[in-house]
Write a protein that holds these residues in place. Sequence first.
Motif, PDB file in Angstrom:
ATOM      1  N   LEU A   1      12.073  10.393  81.543  1.00 25.95           N
ATOM      2  CA  LEU A   1      12.938  10.424  80.367  1.00 25.95           C
ATOM      3  C   LEU A   1      12.873   9.112  79.592  1.00 25.95           C
ATOM      4  O   LEU A   1      12.843   9.112  78.354  1.00 25.95           O
ATOM      5  N   HIS A   2      12.842   7.994  80.306  1.00 29.43           N
ATOM      6  CA  HIS A   2      12.660   6.711  79.620  1.00 29.43           C
ATOM      7  C   HIS A   2      11.315   6.682  78.883  1.00 29.43           C
ATOM      8  O   HIS A   2      11.228   6.246  77.725  1.00 29.43           O
ATOM      9  N   ASP A   3      10.277   7.185  79.544  1.00 30.00           N
ATOM     10  CA  ASP A   3       8.939   7.161  78.947  1.00 30.00           C
ATOM     11  C   ASP A   3       8.874   8.017  77.685  1.00 30.00           C
ATOM     12  O   ASP A   3       8.267   7.616  76.680  1.00 30.00           O
ATOM     13  N   VAL A   4       9.477   9.210  77.728  1.00 34.46           N
ATOM     14  CA  VAL A   4       9.372  10.092  76.564  1.00 34.46           C
ATOM     15  C   VAL A   4      10.184   9.547  75.398  1.00 34.46           C
ATOM     16  O   VAL A   4       9.797   9.706  74.224  1.00 34.46           O
ATOM     17  N   MET A   5      11.296   8.876  75.669  1.00 34.84           N
ATOM     18  CA  MET A   5      12.056   8.265  74.573  1.00 34.84           C
ATOM     19  C   MET A   5      11.318   7.050  74.013  1.00 34.84           C
ATOM     20  O   MET A   5      11.299   6.829  72.796  1.00 34.84           O
ATOM     21  N   ASP A   6      10.681   6.288  74.884  1.00 29.89           N
ATOM     22  CA  ASP A   6       9.913   5.134  74.424  1.00 29.89           C
ATOM     23  C   ASP A   6       8.684   5.545  73.618  1.00 29.89           C
ATOM     24  O   ASP A   6       8.177   4.763  72.803  1.00 29.89           O
ATOM     25  N   ALA A   7       8.201   6.768  73.828  1.00 27.61           N
ATOM     26  CA  ALA A   7       7.005   7.237  73.125  1.00 27.61           C
ATOM     27  C   ALA A   7       7.263   7.537  71.651  1.00 27.61           C
ATOM     28  O   ALA A   7       6.306   7.661  70.871  1.00 27.61           O
ATOM     29  N   SER A   8       8.533   7.672  71.249  1.00 28.06           N
ATOM     30  CA  SER A   8       8.896   7.935  69.848  1.00 28.06           C
ATOM     31  C   SER A   8       8.109   9.105  69.268  1.00 28.06           C
ATOM     32  O   SER A   8       7.537   9.029  68.170  1.00 28.06           O
ATOM     33  N   LEU A   9       8.082  10.205  70.001  1.00 27.46           N
ATOM     34  CA  LEU A   9       7.338  11.383  69.562  1.00 27.46           C
ATOM     35  C   LEU A   9       7.966  12.015  68.320  1.00 27.46           C
ATOM     36  O   LEU A   9       9.170  11.878  68.071  1.00 27.46           O
ATOM     37  N   ALA A  10       7.152  12.706  67.548  1.00 27.88           N
ATOM     38  CA  ALA A  10       7.646  13.455  66.383  1.00 27.88           C
ATOM     39  C   ALA A  10       8.220  14.781  66.878  1.00 27.88           C
ATOM     40  O   ALA A  10       7.647  15.849  66.685  1.00 27.88           O
ATOM     41  N   ASP A  11       9.373  14.681  67.527  1.00 33.14           N
ATOM     42  CA  ASP A  11       9.947  15.836  68.227  1.00 33.14           C
ATOM     43  C   ASP A  11      10.739  16.726  67.279  1.00 33.14           C
ATOM     44  O   ASP A  11      11.348  16.255  66.309  1.00 33.14           O
ATOM     45  N   LEU A  12      10.732  18.035  67.570  1.00 29.25           N
ATOM     46  CA  LEU A  12      11.546  19.025  66.869  1.00 29.25           C
ATOM     47  C   LEU A  12      11.294  19.052  65.358  1.00 29.25           C
ATOM     48  O   LEU A  12      12.205  19.289  64.566  1.00 29.25           O
ATOM     49  N   THR A  13      10.061  18.836  64.958  1.00 27.80           N
ATOM     50  CA  THR A  13       9.738  19.019  63.543  1.00 27.80           C
ATOM     51  C   THR A  13       9.821  20.496  63.164  1.00 27.80           C
ATOM     52  O   THR A  13      10.056  20.840  62.028  1.00 27.80           O
ATOM     53  N   ARG A  14       9.587  21.355  64.148  1.00 28.84           N
ATOM     54  CA  ARG A  14       9.651  22.813  64.016  1.00 28.84           C
ATOM     55  C   ARG A  14       8.461  23.409  63.264  1.00 28.84           C
ATOM     56  O   ARG A  14       8.304  24.624  63.240  1.00 28.84           O
ATOM     57  N   PHE A  15       7.652  22.575  62.654  1.00 22.97           N
ATOM     58  CA  PHE A  15       6.456  23.102  62.012  1.00 22.97           C
ATOM     59  C   PHE A  15       5.229  22.339  62.502  1.00 22.97           C
ATOM     60  O   PHE A  15       4.435  21.809  61.731  1.00 22.97           O
ATOM     61  N   ASP A  16       5.149  22.265  63.828  1.00 17.46           N
ATOM     62  CA  ASP A  16       3.956  21.793  64.498  1.00 17.46           C
ATOM     63  C   ASP A  16       4.010  22.334  65.921  1.00 17.46           C
ATOM     64  O   ASP A  16       4.931  23.077  66.276  1.00 17.46           O
ATOM     65  N   CYS A  17       3.036  22.001  66.739  1.00 14.40           N
ATOM     66  CA  CYS A  17       3.019  22.437  68.143  1.00 14.40           C
ATOM     67  C   CYS A  17       2.823  21.206  69.013  1.00 14.40           C
ATOM     68  O   CYS A  17       1.705  20.669  69.115  1.00 14.40           O
ATOM     69  N   GLN A  18       3.908  20.739  69.607  1.00 18.61           N
ATOM     70  CA  GLN A  18       3.852  19.583  70.485  1.00 18.61           C
ATOM     71  C   GLN A  18       3.241  19.972  71.838  1.00 18.61           C
ATOM     72  O   GLN A  18       3.323  21.133  72.260  1.00 18.61           O
ATOM     73  N   PRO A  19       2.641  19.036  72.558  1.00 20.18           N
ATOM     74  CA  PRO A  19       1.957  19.374  73.820  1.00 20.18           C
ATOM     75  C   PRO A  19       2.889  19.659  74.989  1.00 20.18           C
ATOM     76  O   PRO A  19       2.563  20.479  75.855  1.00 20.18           O
ATOM     77  N   LEU A  20       4.052  18.998  75.067  1.00 20.50           N
ATOM     78  CA  LEU A  20       4.868  19.090  76.273  1.00 20.50           C
ATOM     79  C   LEU A  20       5.373  20.513  76.575  1.00 20.50           C
ATOM     80  O   LEU A  20       5.348  20.933  77.731  1.00 20.50           O
TER      81      LEU A  20
END
Length: 465
Positions: free
Chosen positions: A86-105
């Motif tokens: 959880l620390h790692d994913v927050m530190d990664a600053s991913l473009a999360d929940l854009t809703r118009f893309d397909c994230q890998p996780l």
Amino acid sequence: MKDDGPKGFDLAQLLAERGAERYELHAKYLNHQLPRMLHTIGFDRVYERAEGAHFWDADGNDYLDMLAGFGVMGLGRHHPVVRKALHDVMDASLADLTRFDCQPLPGLLAEKLLTHSPHLDRVFFGNSGTEAVETALKFARYATGKPRILYCTHAFHGLTAGSLSVNGESGFRDGFAPLLPDTAVELGDLDALRRELRRGDVAALVVEPIQGKGVHEAPPGYLRAAQELLQRHKALLIADEVQTGLGRTGDFYAYQHEEGVEPDLVCVAKALSGGYVPVGATLGKDWIFRRVYSSMDRVLVHSASFGSNAQAMAAGLAVLAVMEDEATVANARRTGDLLRERLAALTGRYELLHEIRGRGLMIGIEFGRPSSLKLRSRWTMLQAARKGLFAQMVVVPLLQKHRILTQVSGDHLEVIKLIPPLVIGEPEVDRFVTAFTAVMDDAHSGGGLMWDFGKTLVKQAVAGR
């Protein structure tokens, strides 16, 4: 005057200043009956920290957790691998929940989950067990074109309107009707299932392989026979594994204890994120998903605003990795067998102890009417006031005298349910059995604080009528 800039938010300072108000805040702004109930039974403790299968209070006393947050804390609290993810994913600053893309996780977690149920093909991610059930109900109705859902008496599948429609406990349903068209059948009653299917309007049967309320397991052969009946009538089998899944019963899923059972839809949640992030998942067959998402116009016909968020997906991947690395399922089976055997050995010693049942680390301890006259009169008094009071009388001293947290398995049930973190071992088994034996000794002595507390519960039950 010097401007020190924005103060920001200091969580540690806020808790230090106002943490002691926890019960007052809850009583004023949240469910006012919860602190009242906790105070009545002496559960109004203040826990300062937690790790694994233990809590600690401000005085440094440790408490053994045999409840796991209603099954959410499968790996115990604050597992370092999940916490780091959880620390790692927050530190990664991913473009999360854009809703118009397909994230890998989300794809990676779906792929990993499906390895444990290879007959299923696709996953929908929501935020809870009840959302997972809601998804299954919607998908079953749309895919089959039929309206009615069958469920089992005494079932628990959630508390939103759809999942409440397949809830087998009237106390949860009262006052919230009208609900979805539905029909209850007894767990294990194939004749009742057959009669309902002949009407031709059944979309699915939703079933817990082991019911959480009372810890009742589907009879041997029932799930396989039910599956065959449902297939014959073009209806679906939905396995609600929200509590029983992810190793709880000594297999990855509880339905896997019966050979040949392959549900069309499987609901999981609770332990999937290690207790950190709300998450739910509905696993299903390819043709069901293709029918629901039949065109680009229907791409968002079923979705969830926070579904597939990066924190939940990372936590889920970490949980599954830990389960493999630490052989969590095997530990649940081994430790569960040991605990159940140790408890079952006490049934001949205590007349109030009726039965020990369950699988893995999902164990029901049922109490029943004693044979001796002295205990029978006390038992009758409790039953006349409110069924389930004796089980509560056991739960309370387990916490107050032995610092072990447990729960009564359901309203009006004389059953204690044990669903501890799957990481416990022989020391925790020894601690629980020793404490439980002491409580049973006290109950069978016919006196003492336990029965005095029983009188308090009787007064509360009568006053609450």
